[in-house]
Design a protein around this motif. Structure first.
Motif, mmCIF file in Angstrom:
data_model
loop_
_atom_site.group_PDB
_atom_site.id
_atom_site.type_symbol
_atom_site.label_atom_id
_atom_site.label_comp_id
_atom_site.label_asym_id
_atom_site.label_seq_id
_atom_site.Cartn_x
_atom_site.Cartn_y
_atom_site.Cartn_z
ATOM 1 N N GLY B 182 0.823 -1.202 0.000
ATOM 2 C CA GLY B 182 0.000 0.000 0.000
ATOM 3 C C GLY B 182 0.856 1.251 0.000
ATOM 4 N N ASP B 183 0.194 2.411 -0.194
ATOM 5 C CA ASP B 183 0.934 3.660 -0.291
ATOM 6 C C ASP B 183 0.520 4.617 0.815
ATOM 7 O OD1 ASP B 183 2.296 3.108 -2.717
ATOM 8 O OD2 ASP B 183 0.353 3.319 -3.743
ATOM 9 N N GLY B 184 1.450 5.523 1.125
ATOM 10 C CA GLY B 184 1.174 6.627 2.038
ATOM 11 C C GLY B 184 0.523 6.152 3.315
ATOM 12 N N ALA B 185 -0.576 6.807 3.654
ATOM 13 C CA ALA B 185 -1.242 6.513 4.917
ATOM 14 C C ALA B 185 -1.896 5.127 4.909
ATOM 15 C CB ALA B 185 -2.283 7.585 5.221
ATOM 16 N N ASP B 186 -2.022 4.551 3.703
ATOM 17 C CA ASP B 186 -2.648 3.223 3.607
ATOM 18 C C ASP B 186 -1.659 2.094 3.802
ATOM 19 O OD1 ASP B 186 -5.214 3.856 3.275
ATOM 20 O OD2 ASP B 186 -5.205 3.825 1.081
ATOM 21 N N ARG B 187 -0.383 2.457 3.976
ATOM 22 C CA ARG B 187 0.646 1.433 4.029
ATOM 23 C C ARG B 187 0.497 0.537 5.264
ATOM 24 N NH1 ARG B 187 6.780 2.762 2.706
ATOM 25 N NH2 ARG B 187 6.608 4.165 4.450
ATOM 26 N N MET B 188 0.588 -0.754 5.060
ATOM 27 C CA MET B 188 0.464 -1.684 6.173
ATOM 28 C C MET B 188 1.651 -2.656 6.192
ATOM 29 S SD MET B 188 -2.313 -0.727 7.732
ATOM 30 C CE MET B 188 -2.745 -2.033 8.857
ATOM 31 N N THR B 189 2.011 -3.088 7.403
ATOM 32 C CA THR B 189 3.128 -4.011 7.584
ATOM 33 C C THR B 189 2.586 -5.421 7.773
ATOM 34 O OG1 THR B 189 4.173 -2.233 8.824
ATOM 35 C CG2 THR B 189 5.237 -4.368 8.930
ATOM 36 N N GLY B 190 3.270 -6.407 7.195
ATOM 37 C CA GLY B 190 2.906 -7.799 7.444
ATOM 38 C C GLY B 190 4.150 -8.591 7.798
ATOM 39 N N ILE B 191 4.006 -9.493 8.733
ATOM 40 C CA ILE B 191 5.150 -10.273 9.187
ATOM 41 C C ILE B 191 4.971 -11.744 8.812
ATOM 42 C CG2 ILE B 191 6.168 -11.242 11.296
ATOM 43 C CD1 ILE B 191 6.091 -8.431 12.438
ATOM 44 N N GLY B 192 6.067 -12.343 8.326
ATOM 45 C CA GLY B 192 6.057 -13.777 8.067
ATOM 46 C C GLY B 192 7.204 -14.392 8.838
ATOM 47 N N LEU B 193 7.002 -15.579 9.384
ATOM 48 C CA LEU B 193 8.116 -16.157 10.131
ATOM 49 C C LEU B 193 8.175 -17.665 10.070
ATOM 50 C CD1 LEU B 193 7.070 -17.246 13.201
ATOM 51 C CD2 LEU B 193 6.750 -14.808 13.441
ATOM 52 N N GLY B 194 9.375 -18.148 10.310
ATOM 53 C CA GLY B 194 9.619 -19.576 10.373
ATOM 54 C C GLY B 194 10.578 -19.857 11.514
ATOM 55 N N ILE B 195 10.440 -21.027 12.121
ATOM 56 C CA ILE B 195 11.278 -21.350 13.279
ATOM 57 C C ILE B 195 11.556 -22.844 13.288
ATOM 58 C CG2 ILE B 195 9.213 -21.493 14.758
ATOM 59 C CD1 ILE B 195 10.946 -20.244 16.995
ATOM 60 N N GLY B 196 12.758 -23.230 13.660
ATOM 61 C CA GLY B 196 13.103 -24.651 13.675
ATOM 62 C C GLY B 196 14.410 -24.886 14.409
ATOM 63 N N ARG B 197 14.925 -26.104 14.327
ATOM 64 C CA ARG B 197 16.196 -26.428 14.984
ATOM 65 C C ARG B 197 17.386 -25.982 14.135
ATOM 66 N NH1 ARG B 197 14.191 -27.362 19.445
ATOM 67 N NH2 ARG B 197 13.064 -29.256 19.946
ATOM 68 N N GLY B 198 17.179 -25.932 12.824
ATOM 69 C CA GLY B 198 18.283 -25.565 11.951
ATOM 70 C C GLY B 198 17.761 -24.901 10.699
ATOM 71 N N PRO B 199 18.657 -24.352 9.864
ATOM 72 C CA PRO B 199 18.222 -23.629 8.664
ATOM 73 C C PRO B 199 17.427 -24.513 7.715
ATOM 74 C CG PRO B 199 20.624 -23.947 8.671
ATOM 75 C CD PRO B 199 20.124 -24.348 10.013
ATOM 76 N N GLU B 200 17.679 -25.837 7.758
ATOM 77 C CA GLU B 200 16.961 -26.736 6.850
ATOM 78 C C GLU B 200 15.467 -26.796 7.167
ATOM 79 O OE1 GLU B 200 19.005 -27.583 9.230
ATOM 80 O OE2 GLU B 200 18.312 -29.350 10.325
ATOM 81 N N ASP B 201 15.079 -26.342 8.376
ATOM 82 C CA ASP B 201 13.661 -26.350 8.746
ATOM 83 C C ASP B 201 12.919 -25.112 8.235
ATOM 84 O OD1 ASP B 201 14.102 -28.683 10.166
ATOM 85 O OD2 ASP B 201 14.531 -27.622 12.039
ATOM 86 N N LEU B 202 13.648 -24.158 7.657
ATOM 87 C CA LEU B 202 13.016 -22.902 7.264
ATOM 88 C C LEU B 202 12.706 -22.899 5.774
ATOM 89 C CD1 LEU B 202 15.351 -20.440 9.222
ATOM 90 C CD2 LEU B 202 13.253 -21.575 10.015
ATOM 91 N N ASP B 203 11.500 -22.469 5.439
ATOM 92 C CA ASP B 203 11.083 -22.416 4.043
ATOM 93 C C ASP B 203 10.952 -20.951 3.633
ATOM 94 O OD1 ASP B 203 9.839 -22.424 1.619
ATOM 95 O OD2 ASP B 203 8.042 -23.517 2.276
ATOM 96 N N PRO B 204 11.909 -20.443 2.840
ATOM 97 C CA PRO B 204 11.881 -19.011 2.495
ATOM 98 C C PRO B 204 10.613 -18.605 1.747
ATOM 99 C CG PRO B 204 13.573 -20.187 1.221
ATOM 100 C CD PRO B 204 13.078 -21.127 2.261
ATOM 101 N N GLU B 205 10.056 -19.507 0.941
ATOM 102 C CA GLU B 205 8.829 -19.188 0.200
ATOM 103 C C GLU B 205 7.680 -18.927 1.165
ATOM 104 O OE1 GLU B 205 8.555 -18.831 -3.096
ATOM 105 O OE2 GLU B 205 10.715 -19.211 -3.267
ATOM 106 N N GLN B 206 7.594 -19.790 2.187
ATOM 107 C CA GLN B 206 6.518 -19.637 3.166
ATOM 108 C C GLN B 206 6.699 -18.342 3.961
ATOM 109 O OE1 GLN B 206 7.310 -20.818 6.883
ATOM 110 N NE2 GLN B 206 5.601 -19.442 7.299
ATOM 111 N N ILE B 207 7.934 -18.041 4.374
ATOM 112 C CA ILE B 207 8.196 -16.868 5.210
ATOM 113 C C ILE B 207 7.908 -15.575 4.445
ATOM 114 C CG2 ILE B 207 10.023 -15.590 6.426
ATOM 115 C CD1 ILE B 207 11.292 -18.503 6.884
#
Lengths: 466, 450
Positions: B182-207
């Motif tokens: 969005g633009d200007g005053a309409d701009r909104m933030t969204g957060i995506g996250l992944g968590i695991g024991r190691g980097p192999e547990d994280l899916d960048p597409e999902q995050i």
């Protein structure tokens, strides 16, 4: 007290720059802390800590490579210098001895410390807490629980960089926090108050300690009679001292140059613009004597200073560390701060406050027909991208016919930073600075928040009354 | 490596005893950490850290003192042990302090990723950049404010003068992306996250995809008129609230008179569909460990079952005071703080129905995707709260217009009682501690806006 010899700092920096990069920096720190708490009439959790460590930062273009290690062993320091040099993707090997000349840097205190807390017997600190307990309990029969915490910290820091900077600082802070619970039948309320600063135990003299406890108790007792807060848009008078958290959250964070440069701040591109009425002037002042958020230098070795952020309603400056200052081709404003040697410095506020105006707080109130008097906040949060904020009012009152009347509970202030600034139509003369902690990017640093009484013409109050 | 740490811990114990403690316990931590921040396809910062330290708890005359330090050589340890012994002098006598009577370790699934040591920095940078790219790939995402990848790999050891000695290796990796739409005053933030024991547990597409989807879902958000209506909490928001409730189920909060749930054991405190446990042994739980901060074997502790409050969380001190057994809930976030009662992995048992069904049941209400001001907005004693919320309206059983600048208000007790359903989409969320969270349908809440 010298932590690290410049004879060692030079080779570490040269090693970090071995494969290129613009500037290398070595930050060295020794900290000692002691904390103690009181709860349920019992002094408990005595805790002391000693940490020594260092970090190396290599800046290359817009990137920062960073490594830190516990302890100051020469081989460890050289190892992290190697590690940051190795993180730089390409680059030719350079001679590791191209002579970075550094002077010695001796940590000394730029703020008065009359009674160094480490030199005072821990039993006396326990007595301060007992005095809080006794004072608060004497305030009223409804006081059902008192807890108090004392904390002291001394941080000696040295900063060396490959531009030849060698700087040091010796920082001592003390802080007392009191929380009081009052109970009448089913109604339970809490009140809290803190006191502290950059200085020694003289900041927590006996009468000051009693005042803190008495204030916390008064808040809890007063709120027992609170009714549900009203909802809707109305004038709001914000209290002095901790009321400044509104400025800190809704304006100050948006002026930190990292947010501005990423264009995630509503204040980006607005320098010179009128963003508030002419009666509004605000500062960030890390040099203010003895204030909680003050230091001698920031954590990149830049002397702290008073920066005018809003002058007569006009936005005049952002808050810079070295990296962001270089990007905008301006000098650092001394706002490069870090929680410890384990953290990268980032632009942070020091003590941020509205300059006092001329009227009295009473005049602001008597000038208000109907509204909310928000004395203190439990804290607050803001989305820097939009400036939207929400603050919980921990002590609030109705204003009716120009007088402060009933206490109210459950009020929140909901709004937008720019809107709130524009809505300011009165600033009193009673500036006070409170002792807060500010969290950003996982780093917690002491931040002074303050202001005189301020009135906002209109703001949304989210209440619980029907 | 962890066996060496046990030896270091036992030096700490002996040093404290030599300094005059009648009982002592030492915790030693050592490890490496890495954090990578990327912005616009390039590394913005890269941190490489080595961490080690020791914390000693010394007991004498019914008092406990704590000290910690970064020097784990013999001289450094002795200094820490002496400081702990000296600190104990300042405390008031407490008949309940002391080491636990029974210690041991629970068998848990491996806590260290077998791959974490093999991932090069470059691969981790690529993972973060891939998450950024995934977020940008969504039309309407103007900017990805930041992507952070972080991991930690290390060992912990604990030893006590009552004969406990144990250690384990543990690793963790997480990444998060913050997208702007969005633009200007309409701009909104969204957060995506992944968590695991190691980097192999994280899916960048999902995050990255999650950050984009969440930001886009809220573009054009507006305040709405005040109302009382059903509310659906998404898992992030449910986790934040449940974290608050978990803190109040600590026996320490109960005994100090700071819990809404004191004297409520056995009572119906929540809607029937809510089942909540603290499980320090959960297979993928970020806080899983074989023993707690005092060397007691970790276990699953039921807290709310069928809407009924069935238990509290105890460490050895609060258990002794209540005449109960410890639930192995002594937490140690690092060597820099003494063990204290807390949650490990809070687990909300997922329900049978998907989020869609919860929204359909709500009919006309609010789907809450984010809250701000929770930490200041909840009165920890009375449980009343009023927090800022963003999300979507629910109209005729479906998600409708995005909403911002409203507050939702209730109190934790009424909120728990109003739980009508728990959704089936459960996941680990690092908000409110470590929570295995699922969406929740609440019967009614006050929403105040225009």
């Amino acid at each position: 007290m010298t932590l690290l010899d410049p004879e060692l700092a030079g080779p570490v920096l040269a090693r970090a720059l071995r494969r290129g990069g613009d500037v290398a920096e070595l930050y060295v720190e020794a900290r000692h802390g002691f904390a103690l708490s009181l709860d349920d009439e019992r002094v408990e959790r005595p805790q002391s800590g000693d940490e020594v460590g260092a970090s190396v930062r290599l800046i290359s273009g817009d990137a920062a490579y960073f490594g830190h290690v516990d302890g100051l062993r020469e081989d460890d320091l050289l190892r992290i210098a190697d590690s940051v040099a190795g993180a730089l993707a390409a680059g030719d090997e350079r001679a590791s001895d191209d002579g970075i000349r550094l002077t010695a840097a001796h940590p000394s205190s730029r703020h008065p410390v009359e009674t160094p807390p480490q030199e005072v017997d821990a039993a006396r600190k326990a007595d301060l807490l007992r005095a809080c307990d006794a004072t608060a309990r004497a305030a009223g029969v409804a006081v059902s629980q008192v807890s108090a915490g004392y904390a002291e910290e001394r941080r000696a820091v040295q900063v060396f960089n490959s531009d030849g900077l060698a700087a040091a600082d010796d920082r001592t802070r003390v802080r007392l926090a009191v929380q009081v619970v009052a109970r009448r039948g089913e109604v339970v309320e809490t009140g809290s108050e803190t006191r502290g600063g950059h200085g020694g135990l003289e900041l927590l003299a006996e009468d000051a300690v009693r005042d803190v406890a008495a204030d916390a108790a008064r808040k809890a007792l007063t709120m027992l009679d609170a009714r549900a807060a009203p909802s809707g848009r109305m004038p709001v008078v914000v209290g002095n001292g901790f009321g400044g958290v509104l400025l800190h959250e809704a304006v100050g964070h948006g002026l930190e140059a990292d947010a501005v440069q990423k264009n995630t701040s509503i204040y980006a591109g607005r320098l010179g613009e009128r963003i508030a009425p002419a009666l509004v002037t605000a500062y960030d002042d890390g040099s203010r004597t003895g204030a909680w958020g003050s230091d001698g230098i920031d954590d990149e070795g830049t002397p702290t200073q008073r920066t005018t952020i809003i002058e007569d309603g006009r936005l005049t400056s952002y808050l810079y560390d070295r990296v962001r200052a270089r990007r905008d081709d301006v000098p650092s404003t001394g706002n490069g701060r870090r929680e410890s040697f384990r953290d990268l410095p980032i632009p942070r506020m020091t003590n941020t406050f509205f300059a006092p105006g001329e009227g009295s707080p009473e005049a602001l109130i008597s000038d208000t027909q109907r509204g909310l008097y928000a004395v203190s906040f439990g804290g607050g949060q803001v989305d820097p991208a939009t400036g939207d904020f929400v603050f919980g009012v921990s002590e609030g009152y109705l204003i009716e016919d120009g007088r402060v009347t009933a206490p109210v509970r459950g009020a929140t202030l909901v709004g937008n930073g720019l809107e709130a600034l524009r809505a300011i139509d009165g600033i009193a003369d009673d500036l006070e600075i409170g002792t807060g902690y500010c969290g950003k990017d996982g780093q917690r640093v002491p931040a002074g928040v303050g202001q005189p009484h301020v009135r906002l013409r209109e703001l949304t109050v989210g209440g619980t009354a029907a | 490596m962890s066996a060496d740490l046990e030896a270091v811990a036992s030096v700490g114990v002996n040093a404290a005893l030599a300094a005059g403690a009648t009982d002592a316990e030492a915790f030693v931590e050592q490890g490496v950490e890495r954090e990578i921040r990327v912005y616009e396809g390039a590394v913005e910062s890269l941190t490489d850290a080595a961490r080690r330290g020791i914390g000693v708890r010394a007991f004498a005359d019914g008092r406990a003192g704590y000290a910690y330090g970064t020097d784990i050589g013999d001289a450094g340890i002795e200094e820490v042990a002496r400081a702990a012994r000296a600190a104990a002098e300042v405390a008031d006598e407490d008949p309940y302090v002391g080491l636990p009577d029974e210690t041991g370790a629970t068998e848990v699934a491996p806590l260290r990723s077998p791959e974490i040591g093999e991932w090069t920095t470059e691969r981790k940078v690529d993972l973060a950049i891939a998450a950024e790219r995934a977020a940008r790939a969504h039309a309407g995402v103007g900017q990805v404010e930041q992507v952070v990848y972080a991991d930690a790999d290390g060992s912990r050891a604990l030893a006590s003068s009552r004969g406990f000695s144990g250690s384990f290796e543990t690793s963790a990796a997480w990444a998060y992306a913050s997208a702007l739409a969005g633009d200007g005053a309409d701009r909104m933030t969204g957060i995506g996250l992944g968590i695991g024991r190691g980097p192999e547990d994280l899916d960048p597409e999902q995050i990255g995809g999650e950050a984009a989807t969440r930001a886009l879902a809220q573009v054009g958000a507006r305040p709405v008129a005040s109302r009382r209506c059903p509310v659906v909490l998404d898992p992030f928001v449910a986790a934040s609230f449940v974290g608050f409730i978990g803190a109040m189920l600590s026996a320490d909060a109960v005994q100090r008179g700071r819990s809404l749930f004191a004297d409520r054991e056995g009572d119906e405190i929540a809607g029937e569909p809510l089942r909540l446990a603290d499980d320090g042994t959960a297979r993928e739980g970020p806080a899983t460990a074989p023993f707690d901060g005092e060397g007691c074997p970790r276990r699953r502790v039921p807290l709310i079952d069928g809407g009924r409050l069935v238990g509290f969380l105890y460490d050895s001190r609060t258990a002794r005071r209540a005449g109960r057994a410890t639930t192995a809930s002594a937490e140690r976030p690092s060597y820099r703080s003494p063990p204290a009662v807390g949650t490990s992995n809070l687990v909300i048992e997922p329900g049978p129905a998907p989020l869609e069904d919860l929204v359909a049941r709500a009919a006309d209400g609010l789907y809450v995707m984010g809250v701000v001001g929770l930490h200041s907005g909840v009165n920890p004693v009375s449980g009343t709260f009023s927090v800022g919320a963003t999300g979507r309206l629910i109209e005729r059983g479906e998600l409708a217009d995005p909403v911002r600048e409203v507050t939702i208000a209730s109190d934790l007790v009424s909120m728990l009682r109003s739980v009508q359903a728990v959704g089936s989409e459960a996941r680990w969320v690092p908000f409110g501690g470590s929570v295995h969270a699922a969406p929740m349908l609440l019967g009614e809440m006050a929403v105040s806006g225009l």
